[in-house]
Scaffold this active site. Structure first.
Site, PDB file in Angstrom:
ATOM      1  N   GLY A  86      -4.233   2.096   3.248  1.00 39.04           N
ATOM      2  CA  GLY A  86      -5.022   1.521   4.354  1.00 39.04           C
ATOM      3  C   GLY A  86      -6.370   1.383   4.206  1.00 39.04           C
ATOM      4  N   GLY A 209       0.079   1.389  -2.291  1.00 41.23           N
ATOM      5  CA  GLY A 209      -0.139   2.269  -3.010  1.00 41.23           C
ATOM      6  C   GLY A 209       0.850   3.583  -3.262  1.00 41.23           C
ATOM      7  N   GLU A 229       8.776  -5.172   2.733  1.00 43.71           N
ATOM      8  CA  GLU A 229       7.139  -5.260   2.598  1.00 43.71           C
ATOM      9  C   GLU A 229       6.536  -6.520   3.209  1.00 43.71           C
ATOM     10  OE1 GLU A 229       3.673  -4.922   2.626  1.00 43.71           O
ATOM     11  OE2 GLU A 229       4.373  -3.134   1.618  1.00 43.71           O
ATOM     12  N   ASN A 275       8.858  -7.649   7.906  1.00 48.34           N
ATOM     13  CA  ASN A 275       8.247  -6.375   8.462  1.00 48.34           C
ATOM     14  C   ASN A 275       9.371  -5.218   8.563  1.00 48.34           C
ATOM     15  OD1 ASN A 275       8.405  -4.990  11.289  1.00 48.34           O
ATOM     16  ND2 ASN A 275       6.169  -5.794  11.006  1.00 48.34           N
ATOM     17  N   TYR A 355       9.175  10.034   4.956  1.00 47.24           N
ATOM     18  CA  TYR A 355       8.505  10.354   3.564  1.00 47.24           C
ATOM     19  C   TYR A 355       6.740  10.387   3.761  1.00 47.24           C
ATOM     20  CZ  TYR A 355       7.978  11.164  -1.329  1.00 47.24           C
ATOM     21  OH  TYR A 355       7.755  11.710  -2.265  1.00 47.24           O
ATOM     22  N   CYS A 444       3.549  15.714 -13.632  1.00 47.98           N
ATOM     23  CA  CYS A 444       5.052  16.270 -13.687  1.00 47.98           C
ATOM     24  C   CYS A 444       4.895  17.656 -13.006  1.00 47.98           C
ATOM     25  CB  CYS A 444       5.464  16.739 -15.284  1.00 47.98           C
ATOM     26  SG  CYS A 444       4.560  18.148 -16.132  1.00 47.98           S
TER      27      CYS A 444
END
Length: 598
Positions: A86, A209, A229, A275, A355, A444
């Protein structure tokens, strides 16, 4: 005595600075809105090679990392200083960027530069083992720790949003979140499907990102990803970078291709221009229940991160400028529909989890909806056992710019940890699928677990890499850092510390102690931020960097920092009563004073 490699310095400055006007015009003060800096336009990413323009490699590393964050291959909107998430910025304004560059070039080996929300505010004499840069971003006092106060201060040019790795100069492109997403989905598959994601359909939103890692993380686990997206340019970028296989503008076409791949048991990913809330409603309307549903839109920021339904990107951008309050209202209303759709899909049989974008918290706060949390966050559901053992997203960058240096580090990990099959599988997949963005880098998950000599996993890696730099097998120093999302570096009640066993979700002492301890241990850059991926007032988190230049000093710093940093994860979770952490402390001889009393 080991010496740092590539110690020569350029006599004349290669990038002369313009005269700096510290009395910036108001439009320049707001969100870095001026024309991009001439200095940045000259760089267009990090310098590479073994010649340096700063007084030492630690300062040079900071300069290269700052510019790597703003590399057009890496950042989402580098011309606006926005790295990801953002409005996550690397510097407050272009004038501030120019000053930071100038200060880093002149910074001595026994000096420390202070950066307050993207602005260099002071430089002090300290000592060789002290951090070269200390950073604080977006931090507000409790009563004022909210978006309203933040935006008011931001408009006055007094603060910026540092996100996590944007303002700490540690972003490495989409790869940075890739392994965390991969590990989360691998654990989900183990718990829910007793295997991988072969034949499973994962529905999600957001290809920015952070979210842009989702399609590749799904296919690496054998599954099928159908991702919404609203910004078509983001889909194009993920396809071009190899993170998503295809783009679709028609929902039913994308759905058909995804279902066909799932039935065939073939890994597949497609981004559909749509959307995210409308996308999930379309699944419900067609009575399609994916195996897994999640989301990684920038819902933490309802004004500048999330797009309301019913608008194209251009139309939404215009509404934001014209009527920000209406934008917020429509954005939050769309979020409520979004969460309702996830809850309904969960009710119909999908495995649902958040998430880390705080969409549940946004809906709970805006609409008094406690049921928004009726699906879990990814940390308590899948990641916390690793945090208990100090394990988290460890990452490093080749300051030379030479991909061969990263490939040599991959070999070193294989040599050091031949028994870790899951880690080696990740390295094979990363080598096959990951395209470097900006400076070549790798990530990692390594943790605290010690060997017979008492060295943690992270320390063993760092010491070995430092030796390889000293021996010339790696061309130039390696900068080692991590995500802020780590075992002992964050307090975030709606994400990393959600549902802690002892109820300590919101206690921010832990990340503050992490930053203080890593400063004492000798990290080269240390940062403390508010907000991150869940928004202002919802998290405190920290980061650190160590520059491995082949010297004895670098080895000493590495031995300390890569013990203290993952060790904070062990003691934080042991204090909360997690048996995994208590066991890890005993196995690796971590001093937890009260453990024998409890």
């Amino acid at each position: 005595m080991k010496k740092a490699v590539g110690g020569s310095q350029s006599g004349d400055r290669a990038f002369p600075l313009p005269d700096l006007d510290h009395g910036m015009a108001e439009q320049d003060r707001q969100k870095g809105a001026a024309e991009p800096s001439e200095v940045w336009q000259t760089y267009q990413g990090a310098s590479t090679g073994t010649e340096i323009e700063c007084e030492g490699w630690r300062q040079e590393a900071a300069l290269r990392l700052l510019n790597n964050n703003l590399d057009p291959e890496v950042a989402e909107k580098p011309e606006e200083l926005i790295v990801y998430g953002g409005t996550g910025r690397a510097a407050r304004s272009w004038d501030d960027y120019d000053v930071i560059v100038e200060e880093l070039r002149e910074l001595g080996d026994e000096e420390t530069l202070l950066v307050q929300s993207g602005r260099a505010v002071g430089r002090f004499e300290t000592h060789e083992r002290a951090p070269r840069v200390l950073i604080a971003n977006s931090n507000l006092v409790g009563k004022w720790d909210n978006w309203e106060q933040f935006h008011e201060l931001e408009a006055k040019g007094l603060i910026m949003y540092g996100q996590m790795t944007a303002g700490s100069w540690a972003y490495i492109g989409t790869q940075g979140i890739l392994q965390g997403t991969y590990e989360t989905l691998a654990e989900l598959a183990r718990q829910e499907f007793q295997s991988d994601l072969t034949g499973r359909l994962v529905a999600t939103g957001g290809l920015g990102g952070m979210g842009g890692a989702q399609p590749l993380a799904v296919t690496m686990n054998g599954g099928v990803c159908l991702a919404a997206e609203v910004d078509e340019r983001r889909i194009d970028r993920r396809v071009e970078g190899g993170y998503c296989m295809e783009k679709a503008t028609d929902f039913d076409e994308a759905l058909s291709q995804a279902r066909e791949a799932a039935q065939a048991g073939e890994p597949y990913s497609v981004g559909v221009k749509m959307n995210a809330a409308d996308f999930l409603d379309a699944l419900l309307d067609r009575e399609i229940v994916p195996d897994v549903v999640t989301d990684q839109t920038s819902a933490h920021d309802e004004l500048e991160g999330y797009y309301p339904s019913g608008y194209s990107v251009d139309e939404a951008d215009e509404l934001r400028e014209r009527d920000p309050e209406k934008y917020r209202e429509e954005s939050l209303a769309t979020m409520e529909r979004h969460v309702d759709a996830i809850l309904e899909l969960q009710e119909r049989g999908a495995v649902a989890f958040e998430y880390g974008n705080n969409i549940r918290g946004q809906v709970e706060t805006a609409f008094d909806r406690a049921d928004a949390f009726d699906f879990p966050g990814f940390v308590p559901a899948y990641i916390r056992p690793m945090f208990c053992r100090g394990k988290g997203p460890f990452r490093w960058l080749a300051l030379s710019g030479n991909p061969a240096d990263i490939h040599r580090t991959d070999e070193a990990i294989r040599e050091l940890f031949p028994e870790k099959e899951r880690l080696l599988r990740w390295l094979d997949l990363a080598d096959e699928h990951v395209e470097f963005q900006g400076l070549p880098s790798r990530v990692c998950w390594l943790g605290y677990e010690t060997d017979a000599d008492g060295l943690t996993e992270r320390t063993r890696f760092a010491v070995r890499i430092n030796d390889l730099v000293a021996e010339g097998e790696i061309e130039a120093p390696i900068a080692v850092t991590r995500d802020h999302l780590d075992a002992g570096s964050v307090a975030s009640p709606n994400r990393e510390t959600e549902a802690m066993k002892d109820g300590s979700d919101a206690i921010a002492d832990w990340p503050i102690l992490n930053a203080l301890l890593n400063t004492a241990a000798g990290a080269d850059i240390v940062s403390v931020h508010d907000g991150g991926g869940v928004g202002i007032g919802n998290a405190i988190h920290t980061n650190n960097h160590v520059v491995l230049d082949g010297s004895d000093l670098a080895e000493a710093k590495a031995r300390n920092v890569f013990t203290t940093d993952p060790g904070m994860g062990v003691i934080r979770h042991a204090d909360a009563g997690y048996q995994d952490a208590i066991d890890a402390a005993k196995e690796s001889d971590v001093a937890v004073p009260l453990r024998d009393i409890r």
